[in-house]
Write a protein that holds these residues in place. Structure first.
Motif, PDB file in Angstrom:
ATOM      1  N   GLY A   1      51.766  50.370  47.288  1.00 28.01           N
ATOM      2  CA  GLY A   1      51.091  51.605  46.888  1.00 28.01           C
ATOM      3  C   GLY A   1      50.005  51.445  45.842  1.00 28.01           C
ATOM      4  N   ILE A   2      49.794  50.214  45.336  1.00 24.49           N
ATOM      5  CA  ILE A   2      48.805  50.025  44.264  1.00 24.49           C
ATOM      6  C   ILE A   2      47.778  48.954  44.612  1.00 24.49           C
ATOM      7  CG2 ILE A   2      50.383  50.834  42.469  1.00 24.49           C
ATOM      8  CD1 ILE A   2      50.788  47.900  41.642  1.00 24.49           C
ATOM      9  N   LEU A   3      47.601  48.659  45.885  1.00 26.60           N
ATOM     10  CA  LEU A   3      46.632  47.629  46.271  1.00 26.60           C
ATOM     11  C   LEU A   3      45.207  47.944  45.793  1.00 26.60           C
ATOM     12  CD1 LEU A   3      47.800  46.599  49.865  1.00 26.60           C
ATOM     13  CD2 LEU A   3      48.242  45.466  47.687  1.00 26.60           C
ATOM     14  N   PRO A   4      44.741  49.202  45.868  1.00 28.64           N
ATOM     15  CA  PRO A   4      43.392  49.485  45.338  1.00 28.64           C
ATOM     16  C   PRO A   4      43.285  49.199  43.841  1.00 28.64           C
ATOM     17  CG  PRO A   4      44.114  51.254  46.783  1.00 28.64           C
ATOM     18  CD  PRO A   4      45.304  50.386  46.551  1.00 28.64           C
ATOM     19  N   GLN A   5      44.332  49.531  43.083  1.00 30.79           N
ATOM     20  CA  GLN A   5      44.308  49.266  41.645  1.00 30.79           C
ATOM     21  C   GLN A   5      44.337  47.760  41.362  1.00 30.79           C
ATOM     22  OE1 GLN A   5      46.170  51.653  43.153  1.00 30.79           O
ATOM     23  NE2 GLN A   5      46.886  53.201  41.699  1.00 30.79           N
ATOM     24  N   ILE A   6      45.112  47.014  42.156  1.00 34.47           N
ATOM     25  CA  ILE A   6      45.132  45.554  41.990  1.00 34.47           C
ATOM     26  C   ILE A   6      43.755  44.975  42.284  1.00 34.47           C
ATOM     27  CG2 ILE A   6      46.040  43.405  42.969  1.00 34.47           C
ATOM     28  CD1 ILE A   6      48.716  44.815  43.348  1.00 34.47           C
ATOM     29  N   ALA A   7      43.122  45.463  43.356  1.00 34.15           N
ATOM     30  CA  ALA A   7      41.788  44.988  43.715  1.00 34.15           C
ATOM     31  C   ALA A   7      40.799  45.241  42.576  1.00 34.15           C
ATOM     32  CB  ALA A   7      41.314  45.682  44.996  1.00 34.15           C
ATOM     33  N   GLU A   8      40.885  46.417  41.986  1.00 37.22           N
ATOM     34  CA  GLU A   8      39.976  46.754  40.886  1.00 37.22           C
ATOM     35  C   GLU A   8      40.275  45.928  39.641  1.00 37.22           C
ATOM     36  OE1 GLU A   8      38.656  50.683  38.231  1.00 37.22           O
ATOM     37  OE2 GLU A   8      39.993  50.891  39.959  1.00 37.22           O
ATOM     38  N   ALA A   9      41.550  45.773  39.313  1.00 33.33           N
ATOM     39  CA  ALA A   9      41.926  45.071  38.086  1.00 33.33           C
ATOM     40  C   ALA A   9      41.584  43.585  38.147  1.00 33.33           C
ATOM     41  CB  ALA A   9      43.420  45.249  37.822  1.00 33.33           C
ATOM     42  N   PHE A  10      41.689  42.985  39.343  1.00 32.56           N
ATOM     43  CA  PHE A  10      41.461  41.544  39.460  1.00 32.56           C
ATOM     44  C   PHE A  10      40.125  41.207  40.127  1.00 32.56           C
ATOM     45  CE2 PHE A  10      45.990  41.897  38.811  1.00 32.56           C
ATOM     46  CZ  PHE A  10      46.286  40.823  37.989  1.00 32.56           C
ATOM     47  N   HIS A  11      39.307  42.234  40.379  1.00 30.30           N
ATOM     48  CA  HIS A  11      37.954  42.052  40.915  1.00 30.30           C
ATOM     49  C   HIS A  11      37.972  41.322  42.260  1.00 30.30           C
ATOM     50  CE1 HIS A  11      36.707  43.389  36.950  1.00 30.30           C
ATOM     51  NE2 HIS A  11      37.391  42.395  36.404  1.00 30.30           N
ATOM     52  N   VAL A  12      38.840  41.804  43.143  1.00 32.61           N
ATOM     53  CA  VAL A  12      38.903  41.280  44.509  1.00 32.61           C
ATOM     54  C   VAL A  12      38.828  42.457  45.468  1.00 32.61           C
ATOM     55  CG1 VAL A  12      40.255  39.244  43.857  1.00 32.61           C
ATOM     56  CG2 VAL A  12      41.441  41.350  44.543  1.00 32.61           C
ATOM     57  N   SER A  13      38.683  42.173  46.755  1.00 29.90           N
ATOM     58  CA  SER A  13      38.667  43.244  47.745  1.00 29.90           C
ATOM     59  C   SER A  13      40.093  43.719  48.016  1.00 29.90           C
ATOM     60  CB  SER A  13      38.034  42.753  49.046  1.00 29.90           C
ATOM     61  OG  SER A  13      38.854  41.762  49.652  1.00 29.90           O
ATOM     62  N   VAL A  14      40.211  44.898  48.635  1.00 33.10           N
ATOM     63  CA  VAL A  14      41.535  45.418  48.972  1.00 33.10           C
ATOM     64  C   VAL A  14      42.251  44.501  49.970  1.00 33.10           C
ATOM     65  CG1 VAL A  14      42.793  47.330  50.046  1.00 33.10           C
ATOM     66  CG2 VAL A  14      40.963  47.806  48.406  1.00 33.10           C
ATOM     67  N   PRO A  15      41.559  43.990  51.027  1.00 39.40           N
ATOM     68  CA  PRO A  15      42.252  43.032  51.904  1.00 39.40           C
ATOM     69  C   PRO A  15      42.753  41.797  51.153  1.00 39.40           C
ATOM     70  CG  PRO A  15      40.285  43.847  52.985  1.00 39.40           C
ATOM     71  CD  PRO A  15      40.238  44.352  51.569  1.00 39.40           C
ATOM     72  N   GLU A  16      41.973  41.303  50.192  1.00 36.84           N
ATOM     73  CA  GLU A  16      42.435  40.166  49.392  1.00 36.84           C
ATOM     74  C   GLU A  16      43.645  40.561  48.548  1.00 36.84           C
ATOM     75  OE1 GLU A  16      38.562  37.404  48.458  1.00 36.84           O
ATOM     76  OE2 GLU A  16      38.632  39.372  47.519  1.00 36.84           O
ATOM     77  N   ALA A  17      43.617  41.763  47.993  1.00 37.23           N
ATOM     78  CA  ALA A  17      44.772  42.248  47.225  1.00 37.23           C
ATOM     79  C   ALA A  17      46.007  42.337  48.109  1.00 37.23           C
ATOM     80  CB  ALA A  17      44.455  43.616  46.616  1.00 37.23           C
ATOM     81  N   GLY A  18      45.796  42.567  49.400  1.00 36.08           N
ATOM     82  CA  GLY A  18      46.908  42.651  50.335  1.00 36.08           C
ATOM     83  C   GLY A  18      47.718  41.367  50.429  1.00 36.08           C
ATOM     84  N   TRP A  19      47.144  40.257  49.969  1.00 37.89           N
ATOM     85  CA  TRP A  19      47.892  39.007  49.970  1.00 37.89           C
ATOM     86  C   TRP A  19      49.077  39.054  49.008  1.00 37.89           C
ATOM     87  CZ3 TRP A  19      48.116  35.328  53.362  1.00 37.89           C
ATOM     88  CH2 TRP A  19      47.041  35.118  54.229  1.00 37.89           C
ATOM     89  N   THR A  20      49.048  39.962  48.044  1.00 39.68           N
ATOM     90  CA  THR A  20      50.209  40.098  47.154  1.00 39.68           C
ATOM     91  C   THR A  20      51.431  40.575  47.933  1.00 39.68           C
ATOM     92  OG1 THR A  20      49.557  42.363  46.551  1.00 39.68           O
ATOM     93  CG2 THR A  20      48.795  40.575  45.118  1.00 39.68           C
ATOM     94  N   VAL A  21      51.183  41.275  49.028  1.00 41.60           N
ATOM     95  CA  VAL A  21      52.265  41.683  49.934  1.00 41.60           C
ATOM     96  C   VAL A  21      52.512  40.597  50.971  1.00 41.60           C
ATOM     97  CG1 VAL A  21      53.060  43.418  51.584  1.00 41.60           C
ATOM     98  CG2 VAL A  21      51.654  44.104  49.633  1.00 41.60           C
ATOM     99  N   GLY A  22      51.423  40.093  51.582  1.00 42.86           N
ATOM    100  CA  GLY A  22      51.534  39.153  52.679  1.00 42.86           C
ATOM    101  C   GLY A  22      52.183  37.837  52.291  1.00 42.86           C
ATOM    102  N   VAL A  23      51.803  37.290  51.135  1.00 47.52           N
ATOM    103  CA  VAL A  23      52.384  36.020  50.690  1.00 47.52           C
ATOM    104  C   VAL A  23      53.880  36.168  50.465  1.00 47.52           C
ATOM    105  CG1 VAL A  23      52.486  34.433  48.721  1.00 47.52           C
ATOM    106  CG2 VAL A  23      50.290  35.022  49.721  1.00 47.52           C
ATOM    107  N   PHE A  24      54.269  37.259  49.828  1.00 48.84           N
ATOM    108  CA  PHE A  24      55.685  37.508  49.556  1.00 48.84           C
ATOM    109  C   PHE A  24      56.471  37.593  50.864  1.00 48.84           C
ATOM    110  CE2 PHE A  24      59.536  39.368  48.121  1.00 48.84           C
ATOM    111  CZ  PHE A  24      59.598  39.269  46.733  1.00 48.84           C
ATOM    112  N   ALA A  25      55.980  38.408  51.800  1.00 52.46           N
ATOM    113  CA  ALA A  25      56.696  38.617  53.066  1.00 52.46           C
ATOM    114  C   ALA A  25      56.775  37.341  53.884  1.00 52.46           C
ATOM    115  CB  ALA A  25      56.014  39.716  53.873  1.00 52.46           C
ATOM    116  N   LEU A  26      55.692  36.559  53.903  1.00 49.49           N
ATOM    117  CA  LEU A  26      55.672  35.322  54.681  1.00 49.49           C
ATOM    118  C   LEU A  26      56.696  34.325  54.145  1.00 49.49           C
ATOM    119  CD1 LEU A  26      54.383  33.563  56.879  1.00 49.49           C
ATOM    120  CD2 LEU A  26      52.691  32.831  55.174  1.00 49.49           C
TER     121      LEU A  26
END
Length: 392
Positions: free
Chosen positions: A34-59
């Protein structure tokens, strides 16, 4: 351990702590959704890149789920849980203070290896804390932690990140993990493994057709449920045509209904497990067909989504039951197989439903679940027949 807990009633406390522990683990895994846009903004990455915080964990969870519980199968349960929770606390603290996206991903990856250790042991210990007849009910209570992690954890994390910051949301993870760590340390007795089985003995369950029937059933049924669930918000927007606020309300209804399903599952499985696990795919298929027909109207759609939530709760418990029932002498390994199968099914189902959406329309995503349910039912019926043949 089991007899002592039955006499003094501490088994109920143990199951409660395990439920809260699973909530804290799932909260860490799913809260960032629920906070991928905020992660993208805080770490200066795109939202798809922020999605790796979910993808890496699940994989990592999917790949390590059969291996890590097996490696920890001879370790004192309390110690293994404390190690797992400790890793979550430390890594979430690092995630809260870092300003490097690479460090954030590493901090997400490390605890993911221990996610299957805690969750699989939680199921195993909950079942062992009560009599065999009551085991499905105890496990169903732990499943409430899974539902609550998604239903309560995701909006709570979003609220905290929105009001304060991403760092505050990560510290929320730390606080929940730490509370369960303290409860485990102070209230849970040592739980040495009474009879350690060799890795070869545990891996031997893979030689059984019953095990693979369960693996395939779990994969297919989870593919149906979570393949469509991945697009449920888009379905509500595109087909039911409701606002974002109503989408959130309907998804919350789904999550709360899922908790109800977890409670009902324990009773149904304790009554007639074979009939329960066979009936759920049929009920899910009927609900998806009704949603296709009535999904354009808000109230019928919301009612069907609630029914889907209840059925999903029952189905998740039923799939975990048939997996551990196939390998009762290796419960931790079996629960690891359950987690891997569930994650694999989610990946396959999401991909297939996505293809149907691309080819036709979001409305047809519900049909993506039907072939998975048909295959899942076939493997469940094969499993039930194998069980009857074994006992006859």
């Amino acid at each position: 351990m089991t007899k002592t807990m039955k006499r003094d009633g501490s088994g109920s406390w143990l199951v409660l702590i395990l439920t809260l522990g699973v909530f804290s683990i799932i909260n860490t895994e799913m809260g960032v959704v629920g906070i991928l846009p905020q992660i993208a903004e805080a770490f200066h990455v795109s939202v798809p890149e922020a999605g790796w915080t979910v993808g890496v964990f699940a994989l990592i969870v999917a790949l390590s789920a059969p291996v890590m519980p097996l490696l920890f199968s001879g370790v004192d349960r309390k110690f293994a849980m404390l190690v797992s929770l400790g890793a979550f606390i430390a890594c979430n603290a690092v995630a809260a203070w870092t300003d490097s996206f690479t460090v954030l991903l590493v901090a997400r990856a490390i605890p993911a290896f221990l996610h299957p250790v805690y969750v699989s042991m939680a199921f195993t210990v909950a079942a062992a804390s009560v009599g065999k007849e009551e085991a499905p009910k105890a496990v169903s209570r732990v499943f409430i932690g899974v539902s609550a992690g998604m239903v309560l954890g995701v909006p709570a994390t979003g609220l905290i990140a929105g009001v304060w910051s991403v760092s505050a949301a990560m510290l929320f993870f730390v606080a929940v993990n730490a509370a369960v760590f303290a409860a485990t340390l102070l209230c849970v007795p040592r739980m040495p493994v009474p009879e350690r089985r060799s890795y070869g003995e545990q891996l031997g369950v893979l030689k059984r057709s019953l095990t693979w029937q369960a693996v395939l059933a779990v994969t297919m049924v989870n593919g149906a449920m979570f393949g469509f669930f991945s697009y449920m918000s888009d379905y509500l927007r595109q087909v039911t045509e409701v606002s974002f606020q109503l989408v959130s309300a309907v998804l919350l209804l789904y999550g709360l209904s899922n908790i109800v399903g977890n409670v009902l599952a324990g009773r149904l499985l304790a009554g007639n497990a074979a009939r329960c696990v066979a009936a759920v795919p049929l009920a899910l298929a009927a609900a998806y067909v009704f949603l296709f027909v009535l999904g354009g109207e808000l109230f019928p759609a919301a009612a069907i989504v609630a029914v889907l939530g209840v059925l999903a709760g029952i189905a998740s418990n039923g799939m975990q039951y048939i997996m551990t029932d196939a390998a009762p002498e290796a419960p931790d390994f079996a629960n690891g197989l359950f987690l891997t199968s569930a994650n694999l099914g989610t990946t396959l189902g999401t991909a297939f439903c996505g293809v149907l959406i691309s080819m036709f329309h979001t409305r047809y995503a519900v049909f993506g679940a039907l072939p998975f349910l048909a295959a899942g039912l076939a493997f469940i019926l094969l499993r039930n027949r194998s069980v009857r043949s074994f006992h006859s």
